[in-house]
Design a protein around this motif. Structure first.
Motif, mmCIF file in Angstrom:
data_model
loop_
_atom_site.group_PDB
_atom_site.id
_atom_site.type_symbol
_atom_site.label_atom_id
_atom_site.label_comp_id
_atom_site.label_asym_id
_atom_site.label_seq_id
_atom_site.Cartn_x
_atom_site.Cartn_y
_atom_site.Cartn_z
ATOM 1 N N LEU A 1 1.169 -7.809 4.477
ATOM 2 C CA LEU A 1 0.558 -6.412 4.099
ATOM 3 C C LEU A 1 1.595 -5.546 4.472
ATOM 4 O O LEU A 1 1.978 -5.087 5.702
ATOM 5 N N VAL B 1 2.100 -7.940 9.415
ATOM 6 C CA VAL B 1 1.953 -6.236 8.904
ATOM 7 C C VAL B 1 3.672 -5.974 8.670
ATOM 8 O O VAL B 1 4.323 -6.001 9.713
ATOM 9 N N SER C 1 1.384 4.598 6.585
ATOM 10 C CA SER C 1 0.866 5.492 7.784
ATOM 11 C C SER C 1 0.614 6.914 7.336
ATOM 12 O O SER C 1 0.333 7.706 8.358
ATOM 13 N N VAL D 1 -6.136 -0.711 5.463
ATOM 14 C CA VAL D 1 -5.174 -2.114 6.073
ATOM 15 C C VAL D 1 -6.152 -2.815 6.973
ATOM 16 O O VAL D 1 -6.215 -3.910 7.259
ATOM 17 N N MET E 1 3.058 1.025 9.437
ATOM 18 C CA MET E 1 2.164 0.955 10.387
ATOM 19 C C MET E 1 2.786 0.197 11.577
ATOM 20 O O MET E 1 2.159 0.052 12.632
ATOM 21 N N THR F 1 2.463 -1.792 4.804
ATOM 22 C CA THR F 1 1.590 -0.736 5.082
ATOM 23 C C THR F 1 2.041 0.709 4.870
ATOM 24 O O THR F 1 3.243 0.794 4.780
ATOM 25 N N TYR G 1 0.889 -1.290 -0.187
ATOM 26 C CA TYR G 1 -0.025 -0.172 -0.020
ATOM 27 C C TYR G 1 0.861 1.311 -0.245
ATOM 28 O O TYR G 1 2.034 1.210 0.688
ATOM 29 N N GLU H 1 -4.642 3.765 6.743
ATOM 30 C CA GLU H 1 -4.774 2.659 7.915
ATOM 31 C C GLU H 1 -6.253 2.094 7.982
ATOM 32 O O GLU H 1 -6.261 1.014 8.262
#
Length: 478
Positions: A80, A114, A84, A93, A118, A82, A45, A90
């Motif tokens: 994932l 994760v 932030s 996710v 994040m 991530t 992401y 967020e």
């Protein structure tokens, strides 16, 4: 026909057009099929740095017996990667983890982790309170993944979110997951020393450190040997790249690195992202001007057009400084050099007059493209600790839409400049709408669609542009 257990449909529903940006993008691993027993599935992401990091993770785990898969149902390990930077990332996710854990109940042996930005901030919630993951791994701890997976296999939780002042992953050859075989990312540095008050990156990715210049050149050489035609040099702030050899006899700044990569081959296009207005130098601009294969496109985030707001953001430059840098780009590289930006609407205490200053900056620069957001407070940032998020949400949204409306006009105007000109296009893929058309970009990062004829992916094609929109150019090979 049975519905798939998991889809990414919610991503489209959660992202209004007005806020469509790289931070809303998601990429799923492409499959490798080398016969390894365990299957790794990664969703990445956010930004290009995350996509590049996923390639590093895949390389580390490939050596540990994992093939990648693009089918989550076949995965033994789901990660994932991530982002932030915005609250919506967020939320996305969390929604995805809920979906995955519903599926995990049907496949208890599946491990879920994760990675990335994040990890540090939400490790306790994910591992202990909500108990929705098995692994939490920060961006500087990917080498520790094999050991952490072994811990989880043994019935423990795996966590490492320690940040490093040395880690650059310089010796790891990334597995090019979603590459089209034409363009690739090269990470040249990690972390950030700028403490912009709205930004979590210094807290999630750590202090700035630059990668060994020789390892960067070697990676670029390897990509050329493998048939790649374009590389993008990545960093949170590429202009502050600086590397010195251990014996102190060699020093390389960003302009020098850029030139070294450009000299590898005249057939290799070179891009870079992201530049910081306080750091982009005339030396970089003159280097771009000297080499035709360094693309004439600069992403130069402004964030605001008002000097008081820029000071509150701790951007360390003011409006006149930014305008001077834009003028210098135009002077050295010409009016056709593309400039894009990031803008934040409704930052803490922003008045209507200050918002008008941001609108006037867009009018001044006439950006080719902009990533625009309304301000969302991120926990742990300087702004969250020291400034009141006091602009009403409806005001933020209205201001954002005003910025978008202005930028749409200039995006269309800048694209229209290309009509009637011949552009050298690097073919990257088929057009999304038709297999009879090809898609590629010119030096200014504009997408150009043209009839396929006998051309193929990886070709350079001279294309005469005959029409344009705010996002795309249409043309014919000449």
């Amino acid at each position: 026909m049975a519905q798939p257990l998991l889809t990414l449909d919610f991503l489209d529903k959660a992202a209004p057009t007005a806020e469509a940006t790289p931070s809303g993008e998601v990429r799923v691993t492409a499959a490798t099929r080398t016969g390894r027993q365990r299957k790794l599935y990664i969703e990445s992401y956010g930004c290009q740095m995350n996509f590049s990091d996923s390639e590093i993770v895949s390389s580390i785990l490939f050596d540990e017996g994992f093939d990648t898969t693009d089918d989550l149902a076949n995965a033994d390990l789901v990660l994932l990667n991530t982002c932030s930077i915005r609250e919506k990332a967020e939320q996305t996710v969390r929604m995805r983890l809920s979906q995955i854990n519903s599926h995990k109940k049907r496949k208890p042996g599946m491990l879920v982790g994760v990675l990335g930005c994040m990890a540090e901030r939400l490790k306790s919630k994910f591992l202990e309170e909500e108990k929705i993951v098995d692994l939490v791994v920060g961006p500087d701890a990917y080498r520790d993944l094999p050991g952490l997976i072994s811990q989880v296999d043994g019935g423990q939780k795996g966590v490492n979110v320690l940040l490093s002042r040395e880690e650059t992953y310089a010796d790891i050859t990334p597995v090019r997951l979603n590459s089209n075989g034409v363009a690739a990312f090269i990470s040249i540095m990690r972390g950030c020393d700028n403490m912009c008050s709205f930004c979590v990156v210094p807290f999630t990715r750590g202090r700035e450190r630059s990668r060994d210049a020789h390892s960067i050149i070697q990676e670029a050489n390897d990509l050329v040997a493998a048939g790649y035609k374009e590389v993008t040099l990545l960093g949170q702030n590429v202009d502050s790249y600086k590397w010195a050899s251990a014996d102190g006899t060699e020093h390389v700044n960003f302009a020098q690195l850029l030139e070294r990569v450009a000299l590898i081959s005249p057939e290799l296009r070179v891009r870079f992202s992201t530049s910081h207005p306080k750091d982009i130098t005339d030396e970089v601009l003159h280097t771009m001007a000297r080499h035709e294969n360094i693309c004439k496109y600069i992403h130069l985030p402004a964030q605001s057009g008002n000097s008081r707001i820029l000071n509150l953001m701790n951007r360390t430059y003011d409006r006149p400084w930014y305008e001077e840098r834009v003028n210098k780009i135009r002077e050295i590289l010409g009016e056709d050099c593309a400039i894009s930006t990031d803008m934040i609407a409704g930052f803490c205490s922003e008045t209507e007059e200050e918002h008008e200053d941001t609108k006037s900056l867009i009018h001044f620069v006439k950006y080719d493209m902009a990533y625009q957001f309304f301000y969302s407070e991120r926990p742990g940032t300087l702004a969250a600790r020291k400034l009141a998020d006091d602009v009403p949400l409806e005001t933020k949204k209205r201001r954002l839409q005003e910025l978008i409306d202005i930028q749409q006009v200039y995006s269309a105007e800048r694209n229209a400049r290309a009509v009637g000109q011949v552009h050298r296009v690097l073919v990257e893929n088929f057009s999304k709408r038709s297999k009879d058309d090809l898609s590629g970009r010119n030096s200014q990062n504009q997408v150009i669609i043209f009839p396929k004829q006998n051309f193929k992916k990886g070709d350079y094609v001279n294309v005469l542009v005959h029409s344009s929109s705010a996002s795309t150019l249409l043309g014919t090979a000449v």
